[in-house]
Design a protein around this motif. Structure first.
Motif: not given
Length: 276
Positions: A138-140
């Motif tokens: 994911g993004a983070s």
């Protein structure tokens, strides 16, 4: 620290297909160093140097020794060029750092650089897993995914000589032990990041310290770094076998080779010291 990876443009993926005797594919890269590109070599030397000692800390650390920056690094930080286990340690350290560079530049992993800056004995390699690297789906890391990846890599080197050794097979064998060392290695990385004030990095490591609630993909890697004088793809195929490896379904194999590599490694250490 965040490694400068500009030199990784010299890592060229080989066109030939290499597989082990049991059919596992091997990614082969040739390191084609352009010795005329002084600025890029200097950037590499700086990045390499800061694995051992941040530039912002050299003057404080050398104070009281009576040594210049170059002499401090050469005599007290870097593995020795010729004495004791210094050359072997240089070879091993260089190979490990190069594999971390490759994982970041070619495969999109994040490889924390904390392994060498607290060495107690400069002519010995640090204990534990050679390279740990991570990939977030994911993004983070604040939104962990079952597709997040941790990879533990064992690296072996043969940077000179005329008779090839089964270094990739040696790395495959040693990589089997990594499953038992990952938790300690994660803890060591996290401690060093916290000591540096890198709370963001420490948080990212925490995602992989407990994989029970939200599991992640655990990959294993084995790498061999050769001088081109001893690189032999047929020999690698004949002597490397991964049958029975505990993580064979998630196994990455990598080989890197380059011309006159040990001579270049000595030059890189020298540049790293003299340009500090």
């Amino acid at each position: 620290m965040s490694a400068n990876l500009s030199h990784t443009v010299w890592l060229k993926k080989a066109g030939q297909k290499v597989t082990t005797s049991d059919g596992v594919s091997v990614d082969v890269f040739e390191l084609q160093i352009d010795h005329s590109m002084a600025q890029m070599l200097s950037a590499w030397a700086k990045s390499f140097r800061e694995h051992y000692c941040l530039d912002t800390q050299i003057d404080r650390l050398r104070r009281g020794t009576g040594k210049s920056r170059a002499d401090y690094l050469t005599d007290m930080v870097f593995p020795d060029v010729s004495h004791d286990f210094g050359p072997a340690t240089r070879s091993g350290d260089f190979a490990e750092i190069l594999i971390a560079d490759l994982l970041e530049s070619q495969f999109g992993f994040w490889a924390p650089r904390t392994r060498y800056d607290d060495k107690l004995v400069r002519n010995e390699s640090p204990k534990g897993t050679d390279v740990l690297a991570f990939k977030f789906h994911g993004a983070s890391h604040y939104n962990p995914s079952r597709k997040d990846v941790l990879i533990s890599f064992e690296s072996k080197a043969q940077l000179s000589g005329n008779k090839v050794q089964p270094r990739l097979q040696d790395a495959v064998k040693d990589s089997i032990k990594d499953v038992y060392r990952i938790s300690e290695s994660l803890n060591a990385i996290k401690r060093r990041l916290i000591n540096r004030g890198d709370e963001h990095g420490a948080d990212r490591i925490e995602r992989f310290q407990n994989g029970l609630e939200i599991p992640y993909v655990r990959m294993t890697g084995a790498a061999a770094v050769f001088c081109s004088s001893v690189y032999d793809s047929a020999y690698i195929s004949e002597t490397t076998n991964c049958a029975g490896h505990e993580n064979v379904d998630n196994l990455m194999l990598v080989v890197v080779h380059a011309n006159t590599l040990m001579a270049f490694v000595h030059t890189l250490y020298e540049r790293a010291a003299n340009e500090a």
